[in-house]
Design a protein around this motif. Structure first.
Motif, mmCIF file in Angstrom:
data_model
loop_
_atom_site.group_PDB
_atom_site.id
_atom_site.type_symbol
_atom_site.label_atom_id
_atom_site.label_comp_id
_atom_site.label_asym_id
_atom_site.label_seq_id
_atom_site.Cartn_x
_atom_site.Cartn_y
_atom_site.Cartn_z
ATOM 1 N N GLY A 349 0.802 -1.240 0.134
ATOM 2 C CA GLY A 349 -0.085 -0.074 0.134
ATOM 3 C C GLY A 349 0.897 1.290 -0.020
ATOM 4 N N ALA A 350 0.326 2.159 0.642
ATOM 5 C CA ALA A 350 0.881 3.367 0.864
ATOM 6 C C ALA A 350 2.295 3.723 1.676
ATOM 7 C CB ALA A 350 0.187 4.471 1.138
ATOM 8 N N GLY A 351 2.518 2.616 2.509
ATOM 9 C CA GLY A 351 3.664 2.691 3.287
ATOM 10 C C GLY A 351 3.039 2.449 4.683
ATOM 11 N N ALA A 352 4.119 3.273 5.675
ATOM 12 C CA ALA A 352 3.855 3.121 7.220
ATOM 13 C C ALA A 352 4.506 4.094 7.928
ATOM 14 C CB ALA A 352 4.116 1.729 7.803
ATOM 15 N N GLU A 353 3.787 4.582 9.073
ATOM 16 C CA GLU A 353 4.441 5.724 9.728
ATOM 17 C C GLU A 353 4.112 5.549 11.225
ATOM 18 O OE1 GLU A 353 2.423 9.605 8.993
ATOM 19 O OE2 GLU A 353 1.520 8.485 7.506
ATOM 20 N N ARG A 354 4.853 6.553 12.058
ATOM 21 C CA ARG A 354 4.840 6.392 13.323
ATOM 22 C C ARG A 354 4.960 7.967 13.848
ATOM 23 N NH1 ARG A 354 9.342 3.692 15.547
ATOM 24 N NH2 ARG A 354 11.303 4.716 14.542
ATOM 25 N N GLN A 355 4.558 8.116 15.052
ATOM 26 C CA GLN A 355 4.809 9.240 15.953
ATOM 27 C C GLN A 355 5.644 9.112 17.050
ATOM 28 O OE1 GLN A 355 1.437 8.532 14.724
ATOM 29 N NE2 GLN A 355 2.346 9.212 12.776
ATOM 30 N N LEU A 356 6.478 10.236 17.538
ATOM 31 C CA LEU A 356 6.985 10.293 18.717
ATOM 32 C C LEU A 356 6.688 11.595 19.380
ATOM 33 C CD1 LEU A 356 9.279 8.367 16.843
ATOM 34 C CD2 LEU A 356 10.319 8.007 18.942
ATOM 35 N N ASP A 357 6.571 11.677 20.630
ATOM 36 C CA ASP A 357 6.168 13.005 21.319
ATOM 37 C C ASP A 357 7.181 12.909 22.359
ATOM 38 O OD1 ASP A 357 3.927 14.191 19.702
ATOM 39 O OD2 ASP A 357 3.030 12.288 20.111
ATOM 40 N N SER A 358 7.763 14.042 22.847
ATOM 41 C CA SER A 358 8.648 13.845 23.931
ATOM 42 C C SER A 358 8.902 15.093 24.537
ATOM 43 C CB SER A 358 10.082 13.967 23.058
ATOM 44 O OG SER A 358 10.098 12.910 22.171
ATOM 45 N N ARG A 377 14.209 12.528 30.387
ATOM 46 C CA ARG A 377 13.431 12.927 29.207
ATOM 47 C C ARG A 377 12.194 11.567 29.128
ATOM 48 N NH1 ARG A 377 14.558 15.205 23.363
ATOM 49 N NH2 ARG A 377 12.982 14.084 22.141
ATOM 50 N N ARG A 378 11.079 11.966 28.419
ATOM 51 C CA ARG A 378 9.985 11.129 28.209
ATOM 52 C C ARG A 378 9.634 11.055 26.815
ATOM 53 N NH1 ARG A 378 4.707 11.237 27.693
ATOM 54 N NH2 ARG A 378 3.043 9.623 28.753
ATOM 55 N N ASP A 379 9.594 9.722 26.225
ATOM 56 C CA ASP A 379 9.364 9.801 24.947
ATOM 57 C C ASP A 379 8.218 8.686 24.549
ATOM 58 O OD1 ASP A 379 11.760 11.046 22.821
ATOM 59 O OD2 ASP A 379 12.896 10.324 24.733
ATOM 60 N N ARG A 380 7.310 9.251 24.036
ATOM 61 C CA ARG A 380 6.102 8.296 23.841
ATOM 62 C C ARG A 380 5.868 7.988 22.276
ATOM 63 N NH1 ARG A 380 0.843 7.614 22.529
ATOM 64 N NH2 ARG A 380 -0.344 6.357 23.404
ATOM 65 N N ASP A 381 6.171 6.739 22.105
ATOM 66 C CA ASP A 381 6.186 6.241 20.430
ATOM 67 C C ASP A 381 4.701 5.606 20.235
ATOM 68 O OD1 ASP A 381 6.317 4.432 18.279
ATOM 69 O OD2 ASP A 381 8.406 4.785 18.571
ATOM 70 N N SER A 382 4.221 5.882 19.204
ATOM 71 C CA SER A 382 2.693 5.655 18.784
ATOM 72 C C SER A 382 2.743 4.182 18.616
ATOM 73 C CB SER A 382 2.350 6.349 17.671
ATOM 74 O OG SER A 382 2.944 6.099 16.653
ATOM 75 N N GLN A 383 3.890 3.324 18.342
ATOM 76 C CA GLN A 383 3.744 1.855 18.164
ATOM 77 C C GLN A 383 4.082 0.992 19.541
ATOM 78 O OE1 GLN A 383 3.049 0.530 15.564
ATOM 79 N NE2 GLN A 383 2.681 2.313 14.194
ATOM 80 N N GLY A 425 8.322 -7.836 9.730
ATOM 81 C CA GLY A 425 7.972 -6.887 10.900
ATOM 82 C C GLY A 425 7.315 -7.494 11.874
ATOM 83 N N VAL A 426 7.619 -7.273 13.165
ATOM 84 C CA VAL A 426 6.604 -7.328 14.332
ATOM 85 C C VAL A 426 6.157 -6.388 15.107
ATOM 86 C CG1 VAL A 426 6.481 -8.995 16.428
ATOM 87 C CG2 VAL A 426 7.743 -9.763 14.444
ATOM 88 N N ARG A 427 4.885 -6.224 15.259
ATOM 89 C CA ARG A 427 4.478 -4.851 16.108
ATOM 90 C C ARG A 427 4.774 -4.808 17.716
ATOM 91 N NH1 ARG A 427 2.539 -0.531 12.732
ATOM 92 N NH2 ARG A 427 1.700 -1.464 11.089
ATOM 93 N N SER A 428 5.152 -6.110 18.007
ATOM 94 C CA SER A 428 5.419 -6.091 19.634
ATOM 95 C C SER A 428 6.949 -5.854 19.905
ATOM 96 C CB SER A 428 5.087 -7.454 20.074
ATOM 97 O OG SER A 428 5.586 -8.636 19.330
#
Length: 616
Positions: A349-358, A377-383, A425-428
Motif C-alpha cells: 500500500g502507501a507505506g507506514a508511519e509512526r509518531q514520537l512525542d517527547s 526525558r520522556r518519549d512516547r512512541d505511537s507503536q 516486521g513485528v508490532r510487539s
C-alpha cells in the motif's frame, strides 16, 4: 598476515610513544578560542569545551578541507573511538561505529535536522556531503535524555557555513587518479542583520574494482565508479533585537556502481538526501531565551536494476526554553514532535508511519571549578509506548590543569518502521535500551591537552533477524534476540610543538562483545589508534600526515572470518602562493596498504587529488 599484525601492533605502540614525547616538550602560547571552543551538542546549549561533562570533539573547516577523497565517515574515522566499515568505494554502503556501538545507534543532525533511514536504520553515511560544512561536533556516550531515540552510541552534528561580513566567494577545481574530478563553488555574505551562503559540489570518479572475491556469484573485474552532486543554502535575518530567523536547505544525490546479481549488468544505486529547517531564536530577557525549530529530511535509496526503492521522510518540530535565574545556573525544557514515514521497501500500500512525542527537562550548574548536568526525558512512541531516559554527570577541577569528569546515563532506539510494518516486521518489538557509565581524567597545560576515558555500556533487547512465526514472511521475522557489552579505554592528546607543528594522537582499547555468545561484534577492532601532524615549514606552506592503525577484526558474528590489521597513511599539502589563490594536494592510502574493511570488498587504493582553490 602475521607480519602485518606485528607491524600494526608495533606502529600502534610507536604512536603512543610519539604522542607522549611530543606532550613532554615545552608548550607555546595559542589562542584560547582555538584550544577551548564553544560547543552546543553535548548539552543543547553553548558551553566551553573544557567545561563539558561529556566526551566531545570538534572537527573544524580546515580539517574538512584536508580530507581529499571520501565523505563524512572517512573524516570521522580519524577521530578517537570511531571506526568504519564499507563495501567498496566512497559511495558504497558504509557503517560507522562510535565506541563499538552499531551504526544505527548514532544520531546524525544537520543544523539540528535528523538524518535517518527507516529502511536500513540510522543515517546513510555515504550520502552525506561535506561541501559546505563549517564544523562537526561529536559526542560519545548515550544522549537519549537530550535527543531521544537512537542516541545510544552518541551524536554527530554538522553545522553548515554562514555568510560573514561583506561578500565572499570560493571555488575549487581538482582532479586526480581513479578518474577523479571535483568542482566546488560557494558565495555568501552578511549585510547588517541579513546573511546568506550558497554552496555547490559536483564530483565523480571512474573508481576501482570494489569486489575482491572471484568466488562471488557476481564478481566482475571492472571499475566501480561514483558521483555526487550537492547544494546547500543557508540564510538568516535579525528581525528584531534579540530575535533571529535561520533557514537551511540541503540536497545531495549520490550514484554508485557495484557488482550485483548479474556480472554483465551495470548495477548501480542512487541515493537522494534532502534536509530543510527553519529556526527562530529569541532572547526575551537576560534570563529567558527560546529556540523554535521545524524541519524535514528525506532519504530515498533506489537500485533501478532490482526495481527496489525505499523512501524515508522524517519530520520534526520542537521548542527549547532556557531559563538562567543566576549566573552559571540554567534550566532547560524541551518539547518535541517527530513523524517517521517509510514508503516502498517491500511495504504494501502507501507505506507506514509512526509518531514520537517527547518532553525533556534539564538543569546545569557551571563555574570555573566544576560543572553539574542533569537531564531527564520522556518519549512516547505511537507503536510501542513510553520510554524514560536520564543523564547525570559532573566534572570538577582537582588541581590547576587537572579535571575529573564522570557520568551515568541511559539510551534507547525505537524499532524502525521497516522492522515494525514490513512483511518481516513485528508490532510487539521492544525498543533497544542501554545504560552507560564513564569516568574521564583531563589535563591541559598551555596549548597541550590530554584525556583518558574509561567507559562501560550494556545494550539489551537488540533487534535481529530470527525465525519465522510472528510475521507475514515465511523466511523469518525481526525479534529482540541479543544484547551487547561495550567497554574500553580511550587515550588522546593534542597540542603544538613550537609555532609551526601541531599534532594529535589517540589510542583506543575496546571490547565490544555479544552478551549472549561472548563473541566480538563484527568489524570492530580491539585496538585502534591515530597520529596526525600539521606542519607549517614556511609562510604560505602547510603539510599534513594522518596515520590510522587498527588491529585485526572479524567479519562475522561467529568470529570465524578474520580481517587482518592494517596501517593507513594519508598525506596532504597546501601552498598559498597568492592572497586569493592556493594549490592543494591530498594523497590517500599513500603506502598502498593491503587492508579490508569488509570481506570480499576492496578499499580505496592510493589516490591523488590535486586542486586549485580561490577565495575572494
Amino acid at each position: 598476515m602475521s607480519i602485518l599484525v606485528w607491524r600494526t601492533s608495533r606502529l600502534f605502540r610507536l604512536s603512543l610513544l610519539t604522542g607522549a614525547a611530543v606532550a613532554a616538550c615545552p608548550s607555546h602560547a595559542q589562542t584560547l578560542a582555538a584550544l577551548d571552543p564553544v560547543v552546543v551538542t553535548a548539552a543543547r546549549t553553548p558551553q566551553r569545551l573544557s567545561q563539558a561533562v561529556a566526551d566531545v570533539r570538534v572537527i573544524d573547516r580546515a580539517a574538512i578541507e584536508r580530507l581529499g577523497i571520501g565523505g563524512l565517515a572517512d573524516l570521522l574515522r580519524r577521530e578517537a573511538g570511531l571506526e568504519m566499515s564499507r563495501n567498496g568505494g566512497p559511495g558504497a554502503s558504509t557503517s560507522v561505529y562510535l565506541r563499538g556501538a552499531d551504526s544505527r545507534h548514532t544520531v546524525v543532525l544537520l543544523d539540528g535536522v535528523r538524518i535517518d533511514s527507516q529502511a536500513t536504520g540510522g543515517a546513510s553515511w555515504s550520502g552525506i556531503a561535506l561541501t559546505d560544512i563549517e564544523r562537526v561536533e561529536i559526542v560519545s556516550g548515550p544522549a537519549s535524555a537530550l535527543y531521544g531515540s537512537d542516541a545510544i552510541g552518541g551524536v554527530v552534528q554538522l553545522f553548515t557555513r554562514q555568510g560573514s561580513a561583506g561578500v565572499q566567494g570560493e571555488a575549487l577545481l581538482a582532479a586526480g587518479n581513479l578518474g577523479q574530478r571535483r568542482v566546488e563553488a560557494s558565495v555568501g555574505g552578511r549585510d547588517g542583520g541579513l546573511h546568506g551562503r550558497l554552496g555547490l559540489l559536483h564530483e565523480r570518479a571512474t573508481g576501482f574494482n570494489a569486489s575482491t572475491d572471484p568466488s562471488g556469484f557476481a564478481w566482475s573485474p571492472d571499475r566501480d565508479g561514483w558521483q555526487r552532486r550537492s547544494a546547500t543554502l543557508r540564510a538568516g535575518a535579525t528581525v528584531a533585537e534579540g530575535h533571529t530567523l535561520d533557514a537551511t536547505v540541503s540536497a545531495a544525490r549520490t550514484r554508485t556502481q557495484f557488482d550485483g546479481w548479474d556480472a554483465n549488468a551495470d548495477d548501480r544505486d542512487v541515493q537522494r538526501q534532502t534536509a530543510v529547517q527553519l529556526g527562530w531564536q529569541s532572547a526575551w530577557s537576560s534570563a529567558l531565551r527560546t529556540e523554535v525549530q521545524a524541519g524535514e529530511s528525506r532519504d530515498r535509496y533506489a537500485i533501478p536494476n532490482f526495481s527496489y526503492q525505499a523512501d524515508t521522510r522524517v519530520r520534526q518540530s520542537g521548542i527549547v526554553a532556557f531559563w538562567t535565574p543566576q549566573r552559571g545556573q540554567q534550566w532547560q525544557a524541551v518539547l518535541e514532535r517527530r513523524d517517521d514515514r517509510l514508503r516502498d521497501a517491500g511495504l504494501s500500500g502507501a507505506g507506514a508511519e509512526r509518531q514520537l512525542d517527547s518532553l525533556g527537562l534539564g538543569w546545569s550548574l557551571t563555574d570555573p571549578t566544576h560543572t553539574v548536568q542533569l537531564n531527564a526525558r520522556r518519549d512516547r512512541d505511537s507503536q510501542h509506548g513510553t520510554v524514560h531516559t536520564g543523564l547525570l554527570g559532573a566534572s570538577v577541577t582537582l588541581a590547576p590543569g587537572w579535571r575529573l569528569a564522570g557520568s551515568a546515563g541511559t539510551g534507547f532506539r525505537s524499532p524502525t518502521v521497516y522492522q515494525l510494518a514490513s512483511p518481516y516486521g513485528v508490532r510487539s518489538l521492544r525498543p533497544e535500551r542501554s545504560s552507560n557509565a564513564e569516568l574521564a581524567l583531563r589535563w591541559q597545560d598551555g596549548d597541550i591537552r590530554a584525556s583518558l576515558t574509561a567507559y562501560r555500556q550494556t545494550v539489551r533487547d537488540l533487534i535481529g533477524f530470527g525465525a519465522a512465526g510472528p510475521c507475514a514472511s515465511a523466511f523469518g521475522c525481526y525479534e529482540n534476540v541479543a544484547g551487547a557489552t561495550l567497554q574500553g579505554l580511550s587515550l588522546r592528546a593534542d597540542g603544538r610543538w613550537g609555532s609551526s607543528l601541531g599534532w594529535r594522537a589517540s589510542a583506543d582499547w575496546s571490547d565490544p562483545t555479544n552478551a549472549v555468545t561472548g563473541k566480538r561484534l563484527a568489524r570492530r577492532a580491539e585496538r585502534h589508534g591515530r597520529l596526525s601532524l600539521d606542519w607549517q615549514p614556511a609562510p604560505g606552506w602547510s603539510v599534513g600526515a594522518h596515520a590510522l592503525l587498527s588491529s585485526a577484526r572479524f567479519d562475522d558474528a561467529a568470529n570465524t572470518r578474520r580481517l587482518g590489521g592494517y596501517v593507513q597513511l594519508d598525506l596532504d599539502a597546501r601552498w598559498q602562493f597568492h592572497r586569493d589563490w592556493a594549490l592543494e594536494a591530498q594523497l590517500g592510502n599513500a603506502t598502498q596498504q593491503a587492508q579490508a574493511l569488509a570481506r570480499g570488498y576492496a578499499v580505496t587504493p592510493r589516490s591523488l587529488l590535486v586542486g586549485l582553490r580561490s577565495r575572494w
